[in-house]
Design a protein around this motif. Structure first.
Motif, PDB file in Angstrom:
ATOM      1  N   ALA A  35       0.837  -1.197   0.000  1.00 39.42           N
ATOM      2  CA  ALA A  35       0.000   0.000   0.000  1.00 39.42           C
ATOM      3  C   ALA A  35       0.873   1.248   0.000  1.00 39.42           C
ATOM      4  CB  ALA A  35      -0.894   0.011   1.236  1.00 39.42           C
ATOM      5  N   PRO A  36       0.414   2.322  -0.643  1.00 36.15           N
ATOM      6  CA  PRO A  36       1.149   3.585  -0.611  1.00 36.15           C
ATOM      7  C   PRO A  36       1.220   4.140   0.816  1.00 36.15           C
ATOM      8  CG  PRO A  36      -0.560   3.611  -2.294  1.00 36.15           C
ATOM      9  CD  PRO A  36      -0.806   2.403  -1.449  1.00 36.15           C
ATOM     10  N   ASP A  37       2.100   5.093   1.013  1.00 31.75           N
ATOM     11  CA  ASP A  37       2.202   5.760   2.314  1.00 31.75           C
ATOM     12  C   ASP A  37       0.955   6.616   2.559  1.00 31.75           C
ATOM     13  OD1 ASP A  37       4.709   4.646   2.681  1.00 31.75           O
ATOM     14  OD2 ASP A  37       5.750   6.382   1.813  1.00 31.75           O
ATOM     15  N   ASN A  38       0.647   6.823   3.816  1.00 34.94           N
ATOM     16  CA  ASN A  38      -0.404   7.748   4.254  1.00 34.94           C
ATOM     17  C   ASN A  38      -1.803   7.359   3.790  1.00 34.94           C
ATOM     18  OD1 ASN A  38       1.552   9.489   5.492  1.00 34.94           O
ATOM     19  ND2 ASN A  38       2.034  10.281   3.438  1.00 34.94           N
ATOM     20  N   VAL A  39      -2.034   6.058   3.619  1.00 34.17           N
ATOM     21  CA  VAL A  39      -3.392   5.584   3.329  1.00 34.17           C
ATOM     22  C   VAL A  39      -3.735   4.448   4.273  1.00 34.17           C
ATOM     23  CG1 VAL A  39      -3.209   6.165   0.870  1.00 34.17           C
ATOM     24  CG2 VAL A  39      -2.769   3.818   1.620  1.00 34.17           C
ATOM     25  N   ARG A  40      -5.020   4.220   4.425  1.00 32.31           N
ATOM     26  CA  ARG A  40      -5.514   3.019   5.080  1.00 32.31           C
ATOM     27  C   ARG A  40      -6.189   2.150   4.028  1.00 32.31           C
ATOM     28  NH1 ARG A  40      -8.938   5.306  10.025  1.00 32.31           N
ATOM     29  NH2 ARG A  40      -9.403   6.959   8.506  1.00 32.31           N
ATOM     30  N   ILE A  41      -6.361   0.865   4.341  1.00 28.76           N
ATOM     31  CA  ILE A  41      -6.940  -0.076   3.377  1.00 28.76           C
ATOM     32  C   ILE A  41      -8.373  -0.401   3.782  1.00 28.76           C
ATOM     33  CG2 ILE A  41      -6.758  -2.349   2.314  1.00 28.76           C
ATOM     34  CD1 ILE A  41      -3.760  -2.225   2.752  1.00 28.76           C
ATOM     35  N   ALA A  42      -9.303  -0.170   2.871  1.00 23.83           N
ATOM     36  CA  ALA A  42     -10.705  -0.541   3.051  1.00 23.83           C
ATOM     37  C   ALA A  42     -10.928  -1.902   2.406  1.00 23.83           C
ATOM     38  CB  ALA A  42     -11.616   0.498   2.419  1.00 23.83           C
ATOM     39  N   ASP A 140      -6.440  10.237   7.035  1.00 25.48           N
ATOM     40  CA  ASP A 140      -7.262  10.998   7.970  1.00 25.48           C
ATOM     41  C   ASP A 140      -8.688  11.223   7.489  1.00 25.48           C
ATOM     42  OD1 ASP A 140      -6.515  12.598   5.889  1.00 25.48           O
ATOM     43  OD2 ASP A 140      -6.108  14.377   7.107  1.00 25.48           O
ATOM     44  N   LYS A 141      -9.117  10.485   6.446  1.00 24.37           N
ATOM     45  CA  LYS A 141     -10.457  10.688   5.907  1.00 24.37           C
ATOM     46  C   LYS A 141     -11.095   9.342   5.580  1.00 24.37           C
ATOM     47  CE  LYS A 141      -9.233  15.020   3.554  1.00 24.37           C
ATOM     48  NZ  LYS A 141      -9.122  15.666   2.227  1.00 24.37           N
ATOM     49  N   VAL A 142     -12.375   9.242   5.879  1.00 24.33           N
ATOM     50  CA  VAL A 142     -13.160   8.081   5.457  1.00 24.33           C
ATOM     51  C   VAL A 142     -14.625   8.419   5.678  1.00 24.33           C
ATOM     52  CG1 VAL A 142     -13.133   6.942   7.732  1.00 24.33           C
ATOM     53  CG2 VAL A 142     -13.376   5.558   5.655  1.00 24.33           C
ATOM     54  N   LEU A 143     -15.501   7.884   4.839  1.00 24.94           N
ATOM     55  CA  LEU A 143     -16.937   8.057   5.021  1.00 24.94           C
ATOM     56  C   LEU A 143     -17.456   6.931   5.912  1.00 24.94           C
ATOM     57  CD1 LEU A 143     -17.996   8.915   1.357  1.00 24.94           C
ATOM     58  CD2 LEU A 143     -17.802  10.504   3.277  1.00 24.94           C
ATOM     59  N   LEU A 144     -18.137   7.292   6.994  1.00 30.13           N
ATOM     60  CA  LEU A 144     -18.689   6.327   7.930  1.00 30.13           C
ATOM     61  C   LEU A 144     -20.198   6.502   8.020  1.00 30.13           C
ATOM     62  CD1 LEU A 144     -16.015   6.741  10.766  1.00 30.13           C
ATOM     63  CD2 LEU A 144     -16.096   4.957   9.002  1.00 30.13           C
ATOM     64  N   ARG A 145     -20.848   5.639   8.806  1.00 30.95           N
ATOM     65  CA  ARG A 145     -22.300   5.703   8.966  1.00 30.95           C
ATOM     66  C   ARG A 145     -22.720   6.451  10.236  1.00 30.95           C
ATOM     67  NH1 ARG A 145     -24.031  -0.631   7.760  1.00 30.95           N
ATOM     68  NH2 ARG A 145     -23.006  -0.837   5.727  1.00 30.95           N
ATOM     69  N   ASN A 146     -21.790   6.775  11.110  1.00 31.75           N
ATOM     70  CA  ASN A 146     -22.155   7.214  12.454  1.00 31.75           C
ATOM     71  C   ASN A 146     -21.916   8.688  12.736  1.00 31.75           C
ATOM     72  OD1 ASN A 146     -19.385   7.268  12.548  1.00 31.75           O
ATOM     73  ND2 ASN A 146     -19.177   5.934  14.340  1.00 31.75           N
ATOM     74  N   GLN A 199     -15.427   9.475  -3.612  1.00 32.78           N
ATOM     75  CA  GLN A 199     -14.178  10.190  -3.348  1.00 32.78           C
ATOM     76  C   GLN A 199     -14.430  11.682  -3.164  1.00 32.78           C
ATOM     77  OE1 GLN A 199     -12.000   8.988  -6.809  1.00 32.78           O
ATOM     78  NE2 GLN A 199     -11.423   7.001  -5.963  1.00 32.78           N
ATOM     79  N   ALA A 200     -15.311  12.261  -3.981  1.00 31.38           N
ATOM     80  CA  ALA A 200     -15.614  13.682  -3.869  1.00 31.38           C
ATOM     81  C   ALA A 200     -16.323  14.009  -2.556  1.00 31.38           C
ATOM     82  CB  ALA A 200     -16.466  14.120  -5.055  1.00 31.38           C
ATOM     83  N   LEU A 201     -17.057  13.058  -2.006  1.00 26.87           N
ATOM     84  CA  LEU A 201     -17.806  13.295  -0.780  1.00 26.87           C
ATOM     85  C   LEU A 201     -16.947  13.256   0.478  1.00 26.87           C
ATOM     86  CD1 LEU A 201     -21.017  11.207  -1.544  1.00 26.87           C
ATOM     87  CD2 LEU A 201     -20.830  13.700  -1.457  1.00 26.87           C
ATOM     88  N   LEU A 202     -15.689  12.828   0.360  1.00 28.57           N
ATOM     89  CA  LEU A 202     -14.827  12.740   1.537  1.00 28.57           C
ATOM     90  C   LEU A 202     -14.729  14.065   2.282  1.00 28.57           C
ATOM     91  CD1 LEU A 202     -11.898  10.484   0.241  1.00 28.57           C
ATOM     92  CD2 LEU A 202     -13.457   9.965   2.119  1.00 28.57           C
ATOM     93  N   ASN A 203     -14.777  15.174   1.569  1.00 30.29           N
ATOM     94  CA  ASN A 203     -14.650  16.487   2.189  1.00 30.29           C
ATOM     95  C   ASN A 203     -15.994  17.170   2.442  1.00 30.29           C
ATOM     96  OD1 ASN A 203     -11.739  16.543   2.174  1.00 30.29           O
ATOM     97  ND2 ASN A 203     -11.874  16.823  -0.045  1.00 30.29           N
ATOM     98  N   LEU A 204     -17.096  16.478   2.109  1.00 29.63           N
ATOM     99  CA  LEU A 204     -18.399  17.132   2.163  1.00 29.63           C
ATOM    100  C   LEU A 204     -19.421  16.410   3.028  1.00 29.63           C
ATOM    101  CD1 LEU A 204     -18.812  18.026  -1.621  1.00 29.63           C
ATOM    102  CD2 LEU A 204     -18.355  19.623   0.232  1.00 29.63           C
TER     103      LEU A 204
END
Length: 324
Positions: A35-42, A140-146, A199-204
């Motif tokens: 995996a690249p640096d500075n990412v998490r794996i979904a 530092d970003k991910v879309l969650l349900r909570n 991906q676009a919704l990560l900041n919104l």
């Protein structure tokens, strides 16, 4: 004799260009990836079973598309970028007439989203396809349900209800005489994963989920995990002209839109301060989004029609209801 390893070599090996982050793929005991640096794996796993998710005689190309698209939709709901996929394929027998269109459609969709098949298994048994997809999300970003909050606006992508109408056509051959039956049947299988929109919704967006069990059920997961309620306006539900003509009434079409499973659109919530920038942020995706309601305090669940409460008793898709 045409056996398991011949099958893998002929239909699954050397079908894709190798990604730079894949160091070892098909042909060994494990795949090796980096995996690249500075990412998490979904990571997400889904299974499609003949008789439950598709009829055994269904077009194998459509089945392949549905299998991969449904898994990619899970990545989209988290805002993830697809990377790798593993497949466990169970077949009653080796059927080359089935495998050829299945694999062609699978790799066509995989290549489109730049997701590489890195391993899996083949075995004999009742027809089923299990996929595990993996993708990258920023550290530092991910879309969650909570994370939905009171006052947030509720949106969906695309149009709703077509998949349920298509399933009706599959299960009731007499409905093939209804307007647009063939188009709706195809849409049941050929959904579009909303990867770029996610991906676009990560900041919104404050919360998100993909619609696999019906809007009512899946939005319910957001409400439960965020401890909030909702008001939905059924007149705002986005529906295709084909569904409107297929359904016997607008009310039936709206109920299809609320309960249709396997849509693989996104349902998400947006804070009021981000509502004005949503359209411009998603403009590059080519994805229609529609505001259908607003988050309310916990315990509120309202379906409204011109401000009047509806008493519809609805439920979503049931995976334990067979389609055979």
């Amino acid at each position: 004799m045409f056996g398991e390893f011949n099958l893998i070599d002929k239909y699954f090996s050397a079908r894709q260009a190798q990604r730079k982050d894949v160091h070892l793929t098909l042909g060994d005991d494990c795949a090796i990836v980096k995996a690249p640096d500075n990412v998490r794996i979904a990571i997400s796993t889904d299974t499609l079973v003949a008789g439950t998710h598709f009829l055994p005689e269904a077009n194998p190309a459509w089945v392949a598309h549905k299998a991969l698209a449904s898994n990619l939709s899970d990545l989209a709901a988290m805002g993830a970028t697809p990377a790798w996929v593993s497949m466990a394929l169970t077949l009653p027998h080796i059927d080359e007439a089935w495998l050829e269109p299945f694999c062609h459609a699978f790799f066509e969709l995989a290549n489109y989203y730049n997701i590489q098949l890195i391993g899996g298994d083949t075995t004999k048994g009742p027809l089923s396809i299990t996929l595990t997809v993996q993708g990258f999300v920023p550290q530092d970003k991910v879309l969650l349900r909570n994370q939905a909050k009171v006052g947030d606006w509720v949106y969906v992508t695309g149009e709703l209800g077509d998949s349920k109408a298509g399933l009706d056509v599959i299960l009731a051959p007499e409905k093939r005489q209804e307007p647009f039956a063939a188009e709706l049947e195809q849409r049941h299988y050929l959904s579009t994963p909303r990867i770029l929109a996610g991906q676009a919704l990560l900041n919104l967006a404050s919360a998100a989920i993909d619609i696999s069990d019906g809007l009512i059920s899946d939005l319910g997961h957001i409400l439960h995990q965020s401890q909030v309620g909702v008001s939905l306006d059924v007149n705002c539900l986005p529906m295709s002209k084909e569904l409107r003509q297929f359904a016997p009434s607008i009310q039936v079409a709206q109920q299809y839109a609320l309960t249709s499973g396997e849509e693989y659109e996104l349902c998400f919530t947006v804070p009021a301060q981000n509502k004005g920038t949503l359209d411009s942020a998603l403009a590059h995706c080519g994805t229609k989004v529609t505001c259908i309601g607003q988050i309310r305090p916990q315990g509120v669940f309202e379906l409204l029609n011109n401000g009047q409460k509806l008493d519809w008793a609805l439920s979503g898709y049931d995976h334990f209801k067979e389609v055979k």
